[in-house]
Design an enzyme around this catalytic site. Structure first.
Site, short mmCIF file in Angstrom:
data_model
loop_
_atom_site.label_atom_id
_atom_site.label_comp_id
_atom_site.label_asym_id
_atom_site.label_seq_id
_atom_site.Cartn_x
_atom_site.Cartn_y
_atom_site.Cartn_z
N ASP A 19 57.74 15.79 10.64
CA ASP A 19 57.91 14.35 10.53
C ASP A 19 58.89 13.80 11.56
O ASP A 19 59.99 14.34 11.71
CB ASP A 19 58.42 14.02 9.12
N ASP A 50 54.51 18.76 4.81
CA ASP A 50 55.30 17.84 5.61
C ASP A 50 56.72 18.38 5.67
O ASP A 50 57.28 18.76 4.64
CB ASP A 50 55.31 16.47 4.90
N HIS A 96 49.20 7.63 5.76
CA HIS A 96 50.02 6.95 4.76
C HIS A 96 50.95 5.89 5.36
O HIS A 96 51.64 5.21 4.62
CB HIS A 96 50.86 7.99 4.01
N ASP A 97 51.00 5.80 6.69
CA ASP A 97 51.85 4.80 7.33
C ASP A 97 51.03 3.63 7.87
O ASP A 97 51.55 2.77 8.59
CB ASP A 97 52.61 5.42 8.52
N GLU A 107 54.64 14.75 14.45
CA GLU A 107 54.25 13.35 14.44
C GLU A 107 54.70 12.72 15.74
O GLU A 107 55.87 12.78 16.09
CB GLU A 107 54.92 12.64 13.26
C1 GLC Z 1 57.37 9.23 9.42
C2 GLC Z 1 56.59 9.22 8.13
C3 GLC Z 1 56.92 7.95 7.40
C4 GLC Z 1 58.39 7.95 7.10
C5 GLC Z 1 59.22 8.14 8.36
C6 GLC Z 1 60.62 8.49 8.03
O1 GLC Z 1 57.00 8.22 10.26
O2 GLC Z 1 55.23 9.37 8.38
O3 GLC Z 1 56.18 7.82 6.22
O4 GLC Z 1 58.73 6.73 6.51
O5 GLC Z 1 58.73 9.20 9.15
O6 GLC Z 1 60.68 9.78 7.49
#
Ligand code: GLC
Ligand code: CA
Length: 582
Positions: free
Chosen positions: A233, A131, A353-354, A287
């Protein structure tokens, strides 16, 4: 019977032979048409390090813990691991707030542990995707410390500052801020800094070429270590219009529309490709995939030299407390597949994980259906075109956490939203109910290894509560049971790896308006598979015109393969999943 004249037989033979040759020729061409890449054929297993396995008893998962389970990971058949951030971090957002990109978070171990982990994965032919969190850093990163120290500091432009002499900047929405205000006033220099996420996650200024160079150097540092990919990310938000224009009223309800794909994002990605990605055999995925198919293509079309594959949220976003419509889910997946049929490549996922747990959101976690619906969803993810991403614990059918008190939650998003609701007179009961269904902490409870204390995750006190169903849902039990969710997962992964048709094959949706059944075929080089999935807790009929006697069953989530034909279709039992060769 009259004998055929010899000439006739010869002619027929020639025709048959040429026919076969033509067919072989077409197959060869089609093979050539498939642009094979390891990252397309990968099965990605996502590991949330904080919750996977604790080796030193401090209650927090760590790298040594993952190392101790490498054989387990291998046993799943997965071919790549995506590791959530493991860099130094004060953990405001569990590692998504990085204070040093070239070091390992103390909670997780040391660089030597990391090297051992990478080596252990590679020895087992498993790739490692890291990541990369560079839309923002931690406010404890040295860059930010310097940046905030004075208006003239050389690092000032590493972040987005708005001097308060100019008044308040135009509003920006923050996802994790108690007031949803993305501008944080700092009296030290009488200025506001921008943070799309929490106050401790200031956004980096990608318009500054020095920032970009820093990031590329960081990427090279990890790529030189031999890692196999990057997950960028929140990267669609990296580029910004630094004049910070006013957005229309209500923009925060659809902030992605205004935040995503800012000016120059493609330039930055091209630069990243030239400087880093083109020099290593790494996969790259960002992402989010913008606001349209066009955006998504612009990110990943191979001839544009930016990223490898799109990771879009349309599907994962539809499951709400009130439920979701299967017809809608089919529509989304089918549209995306269709748009990417000839060009580009997609990620396939319904959890991470989100999100809350796969089975609790998209399946049914009631005891009677948990196993069946987990297996059915796994069948879906592993038989679609695109690279499947599968989140740790889902292979056991782990469920939502069952938290009822705010004290049980750890996620900065949940805790700050709780305060926000309190401050603004929100309906707290309704809020807690929503949180129980959709909080990210649902998927962050410790991995359930066995029936011993704390599910075998730690000998200490876990940083977040273990789900209380660990005595029945755990890896040790499931490993022994040939019919377990876990062993089914292993079977489906094997099926995918053994059949390129499941990776590259053409996808055709059947029976599109059926509200209960998802039915489709996959086809490649004369090989064809039929996938029938009952997404409902009742018997349902797949209205497909297929003679099931002429198919070969490859996989079913019921012990007895009870396919039977009803008038005009195939009847399926609750959450039944079937994969057949046609
Ligand atoms: C992305 C990640 C998440 C994080 C956010 C800020 O959405 O997947 O877990 O809180 O970015 O970095
Ligand atoms: Ca630990």
């Amino acid at each position: 019977m009259k004998r055929l004249p010899l000439q006739f037989v010869v002619v027929i033979c020639i025709l048959v032979i040429t026919g076969l040759a033509c067919r072989a020729q077409t197959n060869a061409n089609m093979n050539d048409n498939v642009d094979r890449k390891w990252w397309k054929e990968a099965v990605v297993y996502q590991i949330y390090p904080r919750s996977f396995k604790d080796a030193n008893g401090d209650g927090i998962g760590d790298l040594k813990g993952i190392i101790s389970e490498l054989d387990y990971i291998k046993s799943l058949g997965v071919t790549a691991v995506w590791l959530n951030p493991i860099y130094s971090s004060p953990n405001d957002d569990n590692g998504y707030d990085v204070s040093d990109y070239r070091n390992i978070m103390k909670d997780f171990g040391t660089m030597a542990d990391f090297d051992e982990l990478l080596k252990g994965l590679h020895q087992r032919n498993i790739k490692l995707v890291m990541d990369l969190v560079v839309n923002h850093s931690s406010d404890e990163h040295e860059w930010f410390k310097q940046s905030r120290s004075s208006r003239t500091n050389p690092y000032r432009d590493y972040y987005h500052w708005w001097n308060a002499d100019r008044g308040k900047p135009a509003p920006r929405y923050s996802l994790f801020d108690v007031n949803h205000d993305a501008w944080r006033y700092d009296s030290l220099t009488n200025a506001y800094y921008l943070h799309y996420f929490s106050r401790k996650q200031p956004d980096l200024n990608w318009e500054n070429s020095k920032v970009r160079q820093e990031v590329f150097d960081i990427m090279k540092f990890w790529a030189d270590k031999g890692i196999d990919g990057f997950r960028l990310d929140a990267f669609q938000f990296a580029a910004k219009d630094t004049t910070f224009p006013v957005f229309p009223v209500g923009y925060e309800k659809d902030f992605t529309k205004y935040y995503a794909m800012g000016p120059h994002l493609h330039d930055y990605l091209k630069e990243m490709y030239n400087e880093v990605l083109s020099k290593y055999d790494v996969m790259s995925v960002a992402e989010g995939a913008g606001n349209s198919f066009e955006d998504a293509h612009n990110l990943v079309d191979a001839d544009r030299h930016e990223l490898n594959m799109a990771y879009a949220f349309d599907a994962v976003d539809i499951a709400k407390l009130e439920g979701y419509s299967l017809v809608h889910l089919k529509e989304i997946f089918s549209k995306w597949d269709n748009q990417f049929a000839d060009k580009g490549w997609l990620s396939v996922f319904l959890a991470n994980h989100d999100q809350a747990r796969l089975v609790s959101r998209f399946g049914n976690d009631a005891p009677a259906f948990r196993e069946l619906s987990s297996k059915m969803l796994t069948t879906f993810i592993m038989t679609m075109r695109g690279t499947p991403y599968y989140y740790n614990g889902d292979e056991l059918g782990m469920t939502n956490a069952g938290f009822t008190k705010i004290e049980d939650y750890r996620d900065v998003a949940a805790l700050n939203e709780y305060k926000h609701q309190e401050n603004t007179g929100g309906d707290m009961q309704a809020f807690m109910k929503r949180l129980a269904f959709e909080s990210r902490d649902n998927s962050r409870t410790p991995f359930q290894w066995d029936g011993s204390d704390h599910a075998g995750f730690t000998t200490g006190t876990p940083w977040i509560k273990v789900s209380n169903n660990y005595k029945t849902i755990n890896e040790a039990e499931q490993d022994k049971d040939p019919n377990s969710v876990l062993n089914y997962f292993r079977q489906v992964v094997r099926l995918r790896k053994d059949n390129l048709v499941l990776v590259y094959g053409k996808y055709t949706l059947l029976d599109k308006d059926n509200p209960n059944v998802y039915a489709y075929t996959r086809e490649l080089n004369g090989k064809k598979m039929l996938i029938l999935l009952n997404f409902s807790p009742k018997n349902a009929t797949a209205n497909v015109d297929v003679d099931m006697n002429n198919t070969r069953g490859l996989l079913s989530n019921y012990k007895d393969k009870g396919i039977y034909k009803v008038k005009g279709g195939v009847s399926l039992r609750p959450y039944e999943a079937l994969v057949c060769e046609m």
